[in-house]
Design a protein around this motif. Structure first.
Motif, PDB file in Angstrom:
ATOM      1  N   THR A   9       0.830  -1.206   0.000  1.00  0.00           N
ATOM      2  CA  THR A   9       0.000   0.000   0.000  1.00  0.00           C
ATOM      3  C   THR A   9       0.866   1.259   0.000  1.00  0.00           C
ATOM      4  O   THR A   9       0.496   2.265  -0.602  1.00  0.00           O
ATOM      5  N   LEU A  19       1.828   2.014  -3.635  1.00  0.00           N
ATOM      6  CA  LEU A  19       0.752   2.603  -4.429  1.00  0.00           C
ATOM      7  C   LEU A  19       0.475   4.039  -3.993  1.00  0.00           C
ATOM      8  O   LEU A  19       0.275   4.931  -4.829  1.00  0.00           O
ATOM      9  N   HIS A  20       0.480   4.265  -2.682  1.00  0.00           N
ATOM     10  CA  HIS A  20       0.248   5.620  -2.178  1.00  0.00           C
ATOM     11  C   HIS A  20       1.303   6.586  -2.719  1.00  0.00           C
ATOM     12  O   HIS A  20       0.997   7.700  -3.131  1.00  0.00           O
ATOM     13  N   MET A  41      -4.935  -3.360  -1.879  1.00  0.00           N
ATOM     14  CA  MET A  41      -3.722  -3.915  -2.486  1.00  0.00           C
ATOM     15  C   MET A  41      -3.589  -5.366  -2.051  1.00  0.00           C
ATOM     16  O   MET A  41      -3.663  -5.671  -0.853  1.00  0.00           O
ATOM     17  N   LEU A  80      -0.254  -6.569  -6.388  1.00  0.00           N
ATOM     18  CA  LEU A  80       1.089  -6.007  -6.346  1.00  0.00           C
ATOM     19  C   LEU A  80       1.916  -6.544  -7.515  1.00  0.00           C
ATOM     20  O   LEU A  80       2.715  -5.814  -8.110  1.00  0.00           O
ATOM     21  N   LEU A 131       1.209  -4.568 -10.613  1.00  0.00           N
ATOM     22  CA  LEU A 131       1.813  -3.240 -10.528  1.00  0.00           C
ATOM     23  C   LEU A 131       3.311  -3.311 -10.803  1.00  0.00           C
ATOM     24  O   LEU A 131       3.885  -2.430 -11.457  1.00  0.00           O
ATOM     25  N   ILE A 144      -1.417   0.697 -14.265  1.00  0.00           N
ATOM     26  CA  ILE A 144      -1.696   2.065 -13.822  1.00  0.00           C
ATOM     27  C   ILE A 144      -2.764   2.741 -14.686  1.00  0.00           C
ATOM     28  O   ILE A 144      -3.692   3.357 -14.148  1.00  0.00           O
TER      29      ILE A 144
END
Length: 848
Positions: free
Chosen positions: A471, A474-475, A634, A686, A689, A697
């Protein structure tokens, strides 16, 4: 057209005279930004602040004006007048004398000097005689605080300048929770005698109660300066330093207190707590024993000793210590709660439930006891066949609104993964919505009667985790997107807890912004040691440093900071457009004020909230407040994610079986959380990503309703380069590669054996199929599901390792509460799979 500083100042003066305060403020601020020492602009800004009632804020401006030019008489007069308005007459007299010695003269100064001299003559400290003081002291020590205040009020008529009366008035007000009134009383005592050490000390205690740790420490230092052998002030300073996480300094303060008063039991007890925080084993017990040698009836020392013994695994001795605490203080709720934890570890579930219920009978709003009770009842589920049988273990109904909410949350926790989860959620949300004090009213009313357009993004997306699943990554990618408003790190994960809102609103409308800043000081300075609250009221110290927010930027030498004054000014300005504000409105306004304070004036279309891992009440209150919020979870391959989470929290290294059990059950029940089913939610892998950022994205952007931006491929915090999570095993010297694959390629097996993995993978099978971690094979799954049923009753291999390391008795271990809690959850999940071959309401995967 560009203006000179003098021209800008003149424009400000013209606006000031015309009563256009905001316009004047804009010009004065512009001048001070160019020249912070500009005397006239500082003076006029001070006058402006006094005019709107912010007298305290005016003082620094007046002081700066005088430092820059002490030859302007009006500067002195304005400063003295402000001090008088604040009832700081001693300070006003001192400044008046300083002005006269600097050559100031004229009728205005003569009249001021005469007035202050007359006041000086009036203010002759006179305390009541001892025989009139003692009855008030008796009322105070007996806890009859309102009666003590009434007696004080009567004596003030005869002794208006009594330090004793002001000091005990402050103490009684503090005892009643009226902290602002207490601070005013102590302040008046200090006006009568600025060297009154006891009032400084008491002021520090009240400020600490308000969470104003730095101001409290300043007060304790003043007490010690006035009275160098003041043991109580050193002890209180230690408590404040411990709250900041400065354990070495706290212990030194306790040692100083004990060097002055070797028989100071409270200082020994507090030192024991600090030593325990440091992870010491024998030293805390030694300190608690010293406290009890001095004060044999010290219930708190017995309670703390019990905690230390329990952490050493000496459960019988711990329970004996808690029992002694309760024999001295039968209403010691915390001792009952701690005893319940020890009983759980012994596997005495019904006795533990009884202890928790006794704690809740004393303090019905003890969220920690409610949560512990839910864990015990989850374990008891193994022994009963219906919800009706479980209800008999619930605490007695007090009839209060808080009880109804807490009981409903208990139902929600125990109903997770069941068909009744949806109705439990609805009932809890309705009860929270009917709670009192959900909003605070603007005493002046809104600035305009017209309909106010939203001044902050209405759309909210909440980010939460599945084990340790990235997380933070991503943040950091979302941060800096021009359309997105987000605050750094996970500081506000418990923002929507009712206790947070109570703290923010405790001082009324005018203090909301300041109290928000006081609670979240780390948001404004990442090096702040002031802790942030997390689940079950636990505190995280130095969280800014732990999250890597104190070493950002290209050279890793920048600290995330935000101008508190700019933030407060903007938040107050925004609040003034509302007739009332609730937690969610303030949450949105705080985001707007934050971006104004960091000079990010781009229009935002949504708020991205890293709620991370909130306590149940905080999560449900957020759901109630933002029913249209979207959720991003996530996710990561479950076994790998779980092992990484366990390593990060050191639960396996510390042989914390209870912690590991909670982590496993949290993940197993998190995949079909009814909240995610009811709201628009998505799971982001994850692995996707990391492996395919240029596909993942854009897909996420489409789901979120924002445009793709190159900022989404850089790890930043508050727009500055973020180098990653310092506790991550992938945190390299040169920072983490956002799309590096070390974490997702890491082999599993560091905690779970092949057998352990087989059981867990079977229970995670439907999730693994949905998220593409395994190929679907229903027939094999059915075989595996039946094969693991008997294995659930037996010990995992990781549990055998813990037994071996701790030399625990296997039979006792298998009777422990955490062992039964884990089995209860595993069997419940197995039963759902056996019935449906899947988990109903499971979260969906982001389509790429």
């Amino acid at each position: 057209m560009e203006l000179t500083l003098d021209q800008a100042l003149q424009k400000g003066i013209e606006a000031h005279r015309a009563g256009n305060v905001q316009e004047a403020d804009r010009y004065y601020t512009a001048v001070l930004k160019a020249n912070p020492k500009y005397p006239d602009a500082n003076h006029n800004m001070g006058v402006l602040a006094v005019g709107v009632g912010k007298v305290e804020e005016a003082l620094p401006f007046f002081k700066t004006a005088l430092e820059a030019n002490p030859n302007i008489a009006q500067f002195w007069l304005s400063y003295i007048d402000a001090l008088i308005k604040l009832d700081r007459r001693a300070d006003a007299k001192a400044v008046c004398d300083q002005a006269k010695s600097n050559g100031a003269k004229g009728d205005a100064f003569d009249q001021l000097e005469k007035h202050l001299s007359e006041v000086d003559l009036i203010i002759n400290v006179q305390d009541p005689p001892q025989d009139q003081q003692q009855p008030i002291i008796n009322l105070y020590t007996q806890g009859q605080l309102e009666q003590a205040l009434a007696k004080v009020s009567q004596l003030f008529r005869q002794f208006p300048n009594s330090i004793f009366l002001y000091n005990i008035e402050g103490a009684a007000n503090r005892g009643l929770g009226q902290l602002d009134a207490a601070i005013v009383s102590y302040g008046k005592a200090l006006q009568l005698n600025p060297d009154y050490a006891e009032a400084h000390n008491n002021m520090g205690n009240a400020l600490q109660d308000q969470g104003k740790i730095l101001e409290a420490l300043e007060a304790f230092n003043k007490a010690i300066a006035a009275k160098p052998d003041y043991a109580e002030a050193y002890n209180n300073m230690g408590i404040a330093l411990r709250e900041q996480g400065k354990l070495d300094e706290a212990i030194e303060a306790y040692k100083k207190a004990l060097s002055i008063r070797p028989d100071y039991a409270e200082a020994y007890n507090n030192m024991g707590n600090a030593l325990q925080d440091q992870g010491k084993i024998l030293e805390p017990l030694e300190a608690f024993n010293k406290a009890l040698a001095v004060k044999p009836d010290y219930a708190e020392a017995y309670n703390n000793m019990g905690i230390a013994l329990r952490e050493q695994g000496k459960l019988d001795e711990a329970i004996e210590a808690f029992s002694k605490a309760l024999s001295i203080k039968p209403n010691h709720a915390n001792a009952y709660n701690n005893m319940g934890v020890a009983l759980i570890e012994q596997g005495k579930l019904e006795e533990a439930v009884k202890a928790y219920n006794q704690a809740l009978a004393i303090t019905p709003d003890d969220s920690k006891a409610w949560k512990n009770l839910s864990l015990a009842l989850q374990a008891i589920k193994l022994q009963i066949s219906s919800k009706e049988e479980l209800v008999i273990y619930y605490p007695k109904d007090t009839g209060s609104q808080y009880y109804k909410i807490a009981k409903s949350i208990l139902d929600f926790r125990l109903d997770r993964g069941r068909g009744s989860a949806n109705s439990s959620l609805s009932e809890t949300l309705e009860l929270i919505a009917n709670n009192e004090n959900l909003s605070i009213t603007n005493p002046s009313g809104p600035k305009t009667d017209s309909v106010i357009k939203p001044i902050s993004a209405d759309k909210v997306i909440a980010l939460t985790h599945f084990g340790r699943s990235g997380t933070g990554l991503l943040h950091s990618l979302i941060d800096g997107h021009p359309e997105v408003s987000t605050l750094p790190s996970i500081y506000l994960s418990e923002y929507f807890d009712h206790s947070t809102w109570e703290q923010i609103t405790a001082g009324g409308w005018q203090e909301v912004a300041d109290r928000f800043v006081s609670i979240y000081q780390v948001l404004f300075d990442a090096t702040s040691t002031v802790p942030i609250g997390t689940k079950s009221k636990q505190l995280i110290y130095n969280i800014g440093k732990k999250e890597g927010m104190a070493n950002v930027g290209e050279n890793r030498n920048e600290v995330l900071r935000v101008d508190k004054k700019l933030f407060c000014d903007e938040l107050n300005r925004l609040m003034d457009f509302y007739d009332e504000v609730d937690a969610f409105v303030l949450f949105k306004l705080a985001h707007t004020a934050f971006h104004k304070a960091i000079n990010d004036l781009r229009q935002k279309s949504l708020i991205f909230y890293h709620i991370h891992n909130p306590d149940t009440y905080a999560q449900l209150n957020f759901v109630r407040s933002a029913p249209n919020a979207n959720w991003v979870v996530m996710v990561r391959e479950p076994i790998q994610s779980c092992e990484s989470w366990i390593r990060a929290n050191s639960t396996f290294d510390n042989n914390d079986h209870s912690g590991i059990s909670k982590q496993i059950i949290s993940m197993l029940f998190g995949i079909d959380n009814i909240i995610y089913h009811r709201q628009n939610s998505i799971g982001v892998r994850l692995e996707d990503l990391k492996d395919n950022p240029r596909k993942t994205i854009p897909a996420l952007c489409k789901w979120m309703g924002i445009k793709e931006s190159e900022t989404l491929y850089e790890m930043t915090a508050q727009g500055k380069k973020w180098w990653g999570d310092p506790i991550s095993p992938d945190f390299a010297k040169d920072g983490m590669d956002p799309f590096g694959k070390t974490s997702i390629n890491r082999k599993v097996g560091s905690i779970f054996s092949e057998r352990d993995q087989y059981i867990l993978r079977t229970l995670f099978y439907p999730f693994n199929v949905r998220f593409g971690y395994v190929e679907e094979n229903v027939e094999w799954f059915k075989v595996d599901l039946q094969a693991i049923r008997s294995m659930l009753e037996k010990m995992f291999d990781f549990e055998k390792i813990i037994i071996e390391k701790t030399q625990a008795d296997p039979e006792k271990f298998m009777k422990s509460g955490s062992y039964l809690y884990l089995r209860s959850g595993l069997i419940e999940r197995w039963s759902t799979l056996n019935k449906y071959q899947t988990y109903p309401n499971m979260i969906k995967r982001l389509s790429i």
